[in-house]
Write a protein that holds these residues in place. Structure first.
Motif, PDB file in Angstrom:
ATOM      1  N   ASN A  36       0.832  -1.192   0.000  1.00  0.00           N
ATOM      2  CA  ASN A  36       0.000   0.000   0.000  1.00  0.00           C
ATOM      3  C   ASN A  36       0.875   1.253   0.000  1.00  0.00           C
ATOM      4  O   ASN A  36       1.899   1.303   0.693  1.00  0.00           O
ATOM      5  CB  ASN A  36      -0.921  -0.007   1.219  1.00  0.00           C
ATOM      6  CG  ASN A  36      -2.049   0.996   1.098  1.00  0.00           C
ATOM      7  OD1 ASN A  36      -1.835   2.203   1.133  1.00  0.00           O
ATOM      8  ND2 ASN A  36      -3.277   0.496   0.973  1.00  0.00           N
ATOM      9  N   LEU A  38       0.358   3.993   1.398  1.00  0.00           N
ATOM     10  CA  LEU A  38       0.417   4.567   2.746  1.00  0.00           C
ATOM     11  C   LEU A  38       1.447   3.857   3.607  1.00  0.00           C
ATOM     12  O   LEU A  38       2.069   4.477   4.484  1.00  0.00           O
ATOM     13  CB  LEU A  38      -0.966   4.520   3.403  1.00  0.00           C
ATOM     14  CG  LEU A  38      -2.023   5.423   2.761  1.00  0.00           C
ATOM     15  CD1 LEU A  38      -3.388   5.197   3.422  1.00  0.00           C
ATOM     16  CD2 LEU A  38      -1.626   6.890   2.836  1.00  0.00           C
ATOM     17  N   ASP A  39       1.676   2.562   3.354  1.00  0.00           N
ATOM     18  CA  ASP A  39       2.738   1.858   4.067  1.00  0.00           C
ATOM     19  C   ASP A  39       4.101   2.385   3.647  1.00  0.00           C
ATOM     20  O   ASP A  39       5.000   2.546   4.484  1.00  0.00           O
ATOM     21  CB  ASP A  39       2.655   0.355   3.795  1.00  0.00           C
ATOM     22  CG  ASP A  39       1.502  -0.309   4.533  1.00  0.00           C
ATOM     23  OD1 ASP A  39       1.127   0.203   5.609  1.00  0.00           O
ATOM     24  OD2 ASP A  39       0.979  -1.314   4.039  1.00  0.00           O
ATOM     25  N   ASP A  41       4.780   5.381   2.725  1.00  0.00           N
ATOM     26  CA  ASP A  41       4.923   6.665   3.418  1.00  0.00           C
ATOM     27  C   ASP A  41       5.312   6.461   4.878  1.00  0.00           C
ATOM     28  O   ASP A  41       6.197   7.156   5.397  1.00  0.00           O
ATOM     29  CB  ASP A  41       3.617   7.449   3.315  1.00  0.00           C
ATOM     30  CG  ASP A  41       3.722   8.847   3.884  1.00  0.00           C
ATOM     31  OD1 ASP A  41       4.624   9.589   3.467  1.00  0.00           O
ATOM     32  OD2 ASP A  41       2.903   9.193   4.746  1.00  0.00           O
ATOM     33  N   ARG A  42       4.701   5.498   5.547  1.00  0.00           N
ATOM     34  CA  ARG A  42       5.029   5.231   6.949  1.00  0.00           C
ATOM     35  C   ARG A  42       6.456   4.710   7.098  1.00  0.00           C
ATOM     36  O   ARG A  42       7.166   5.080   8.035  1.00  0.00           O
ATOM     37  CB  ARG A  42       4.022   4.246   7.546  1.00  0.00           C
ATOM     38  CG  ARG A  42       2.662   4.870   7.875  1.00  0.00           C
ATOM     39  CD  ARG A  42       1.791   3.932   8.680  1.00  0.00           C
ATOM     40  NE  ARG A  42       1.239   2.865   7.854  1.00  0.00           N
ATOM     41  CZ  ARG A  42       0.055   2.938   7.267  1.00  0.00           C
ATOM     42  NH1 ARG A  42      -0.706   4.015   7.397  1.00  0.00           N
ATOM     43  NH2 ARG A  42      -0.399   1.924   6.534  1.00  0.00           N
ATOM     44  N   HIS A  71       2.757  14.461   3.950  1.00  0.00           N
ATOM     45  CA  HIS A  71       3.345  13.118   3.877  1.00  0.00           C
ATOM     46  C   HIS A  71       4.855  13.234   3.718  1.00  0.00           C
ATOM     47  O   HIS A  71       5.396  14.324   3.537  1.00  0.00           O
ATOM     48  CB  HIS A  71       2.727  12.322   2.727  1.00  0.00           C
ATOM     49  CG  HIS A  71       1.284  11.971   2.952  1.00  0.00           C
ATOM     50  ND1 HIS A  71       0.880  10.812   3.584  1.00  0.00           N
ATOM     51  CD2 HIS A  71       0.151  12.639   2.637  1.00  0.00           C
ATOM     52  CE1 HIS A  71      -0.429  10.770   3.647  1.00  0.00           C
ATOM     53  NE2 HIS A  71      -0.903  11.880   3.084  1.00  0.00           N
ATOM     54  N   THR A  75       4.634   9.404  -4.009  1.00  0.00           N
ATOM     55  CA  THR A  75       4.423   8.080  -4.598  1.00  0.00           C
ATOM     56  C   THR A  75       3.551   8.238  -5.829  1.00  0.00           C
ATOM     57  O   THR A  75       2.347   8.420  -5.735  1.00  0.00           O
ATOM     58  CB  THR A  75       3.746   7.129  -3.586  1.00  0.00           C
ATOM     59  OG1 THR A  75       2.526   7.730  -3.128  1.00  0.00           O
ATOM     60  CG2 THR A  75       4.641   6.887  -2.376  1.00  0.00           C
ATOM     61  N   PRO A  86       0.616  10.168  -1.363  1.00  0.00           N
ATOM     62  CA  PRO A  86       0.303   8.808  -0.911  1.00  0.00           C
ATOM     63  C   PRO A  86      -1.159   8.673  -0.497  1.00  0.00           C
ATOM     64  O   PRO A  86      -1.707   9.546   0.174  1.00  0.00           O
ATOM     65  CB  PRO A  86       1.240   8.622   0.288  1.00  0.00           C
ATOM     66  CG  PRO A  86       2.386   9.551   0.037  1.00  0.00           C
ATOM     67  CD  PRO A  86       1.753  10.749  -0.621  1.00  0.00           C
ATOM     68  N   HIS A  87      -1.772   7.570  -0.922  1.00  0.00           N
ATOM     69  CA  HIS A  87      -3.177   7.330  -0.605  1.00  0.00           C
ATOM     70  C   HIS A  87      -3.411   5.830  -0.520  1.00  0.00           C
ATOM     71  O   HIS A  87      -2.487   5.033  -0.753  1.00  0.00           O
ATOM     72  CB  HIS A  87      -4.094   7.976  -1.655  1.00  0.00           C
ATOM     73  CG  HIS A  87      -3.884   7.446  -3.050  1.00  0.00           C
ATOM     74  ND1 HIS A  87      -2.826   7.827  -3.842  1.00  0.00           N
ATOM     75  CD2 HIS A  87      -4.599   6.564  -3.785  1.00  0.00           C
ATOM     76  CE1 HIS A  87      -2.887   7.217  -4.997  1.00  0.00           C
ATOM     77  NE2 HIS A  87      -3.954   6.423  -4.997  1.00  0.00           N
ATOM     78  N   ASP A  88      -4.608   5.446  -0.206  1.00  0.00           N
ATOM     79  CA  ASP A  88      -4.931   4.039   0.002  1.00  0.00           C
ATOM     80  C   ASP A  88      -5.031   3.316  -1.339  1.00  0.00           C
ATOM     81  O   ASP A  88      -6.109   3.209  -1.931  1.00  0.00           O
ATOM     82  CB  ASP A  88      -6.236   3.919   0.789  1.00  0.00           C
ATOM     83  CG  ASP A  88      -6.577   2.484   1.157  1.00  0.00           C
ATOM     84  OD1 ASP A  88      -5.699   1.614   1.010  1.00  0.00           O
ATOM     85  OD2 ASP A  88      -7.724   2.248   1.585  1.00  0.00           O
TER      86      ASP A  88
END
Length: 258
Positions: A36, A38-39, A41-42, A71, A75, A86-88
């Protein structure tokens, strides 16, 4: 503002560049089908914080974006080429992903981007797009030398991209970096040799050729940030931060590990 780094600042620029490169390579190694955005980004956030560095993106709010960005990394997938928010979204086999990252270490910024294909599928168009940006980036760096000017870099980049059959958008391009992420001089991805600012040792430049398969027109996504090809075609983006030296250029954003 055009900022010239002192010799004492250059080690911090090298540290920032190596960190950016290593984070990008680590993220590339983690990206697989189902990952994902978002992952990603984390993961970027965790590595930046662990290194004691500062993100250049979280609070970034330029006139062309709907800021702040909020963010830690850009991505951009498939038809998205720049500022991908970044998004889902879970990556699929054959997706062309561009990651763009800028961090500050000790008050000095480095900025880099890579494009690669996720999974086992390797669409020929995507392979060609990535290869063209990488060749153009190498040509731009090779154009740096004593007496060189910004136009020499732009011309070298543009020649490679246009010879490969791609149109060149001049709205966004390379730029100076230093204590902040975006500075003068602007480095267009096409231009005339012998023109523009004369390069000086201590200048940091982020060179970033990017292309879209069949257009040079961009549209802005509904998120206010992500820039996509107008036709929905695929895109690619490659970027290094370089330091101008007495005899050429030092690439600061090469990874310390493969």
């Amino acid at each position: 503002m055009i900022e010239i780094l002192s010799p004492t600042q250059l080690p911090r620029a090298r540290e920032a560049g190596a960190l950016v490169a290593d984070i990008l390579q680590t993220l590339k190694g983690r990206c697989e089908v189902g990952t994902n955005l978002l992952d990603i980004d984390r993961w970027a956030q965790a590595m930046i914080v662990e290194a004691g560095a500062s993100s250049c993106y979280v609070d970034y709010a330029p006139s062309f974006g709907r800021g702040p960005f909020g963010h830690y990394i850009c991505t951009s997938v498939n038809d998205a080429v720049l500022h991908g928010l970044p998004h889902d979204y879970a990556l699929a086999d054959g997706d062309l992903l561009s990651l763009d990252l800028a961090v500050s270490v000790g008050g000095v910024v480095a900025d880099s981007a890579i494009s690669f294909i996720v999974g086992d599928s390797k669409p020929s168009e995507s392979v060609a797009l990535i290869a063209a940006t990488e060749r153009a980036l190498a040509a731009g760096i090779a154009a740096v030398g004593p007496g060189a000017r910004i136009g020499d870099i732009s011309h070298a980049i543009g020649t490679v991209l246009q010879d490969a059959g791609y149109q060149v958008n001049t709205q966004f391009g390379g730029h100076g970096v230093g204590s902040t992420m975006h500075q003068d001089p602007h480095v267009s991805n096409t231009g005339r040799p012998g023109r523009g600012y004369k390069l000086r040792p201590g200048l940091l430049l982020a060179l970033e050729p990017w292309i879209m398969a069949d257009t040079d027109e961009l549209i802005t996504d509904e998120d206010g940030w992500t820039l996509r090809s107008k036709t929905g075609c695929r895109t690619a983006h490659s970027e290094h931060t370089i330091a101008i030296t007495e005899d050429g250029a030092e690439i600061l954003t090469l990874p310390r590990r493969a």
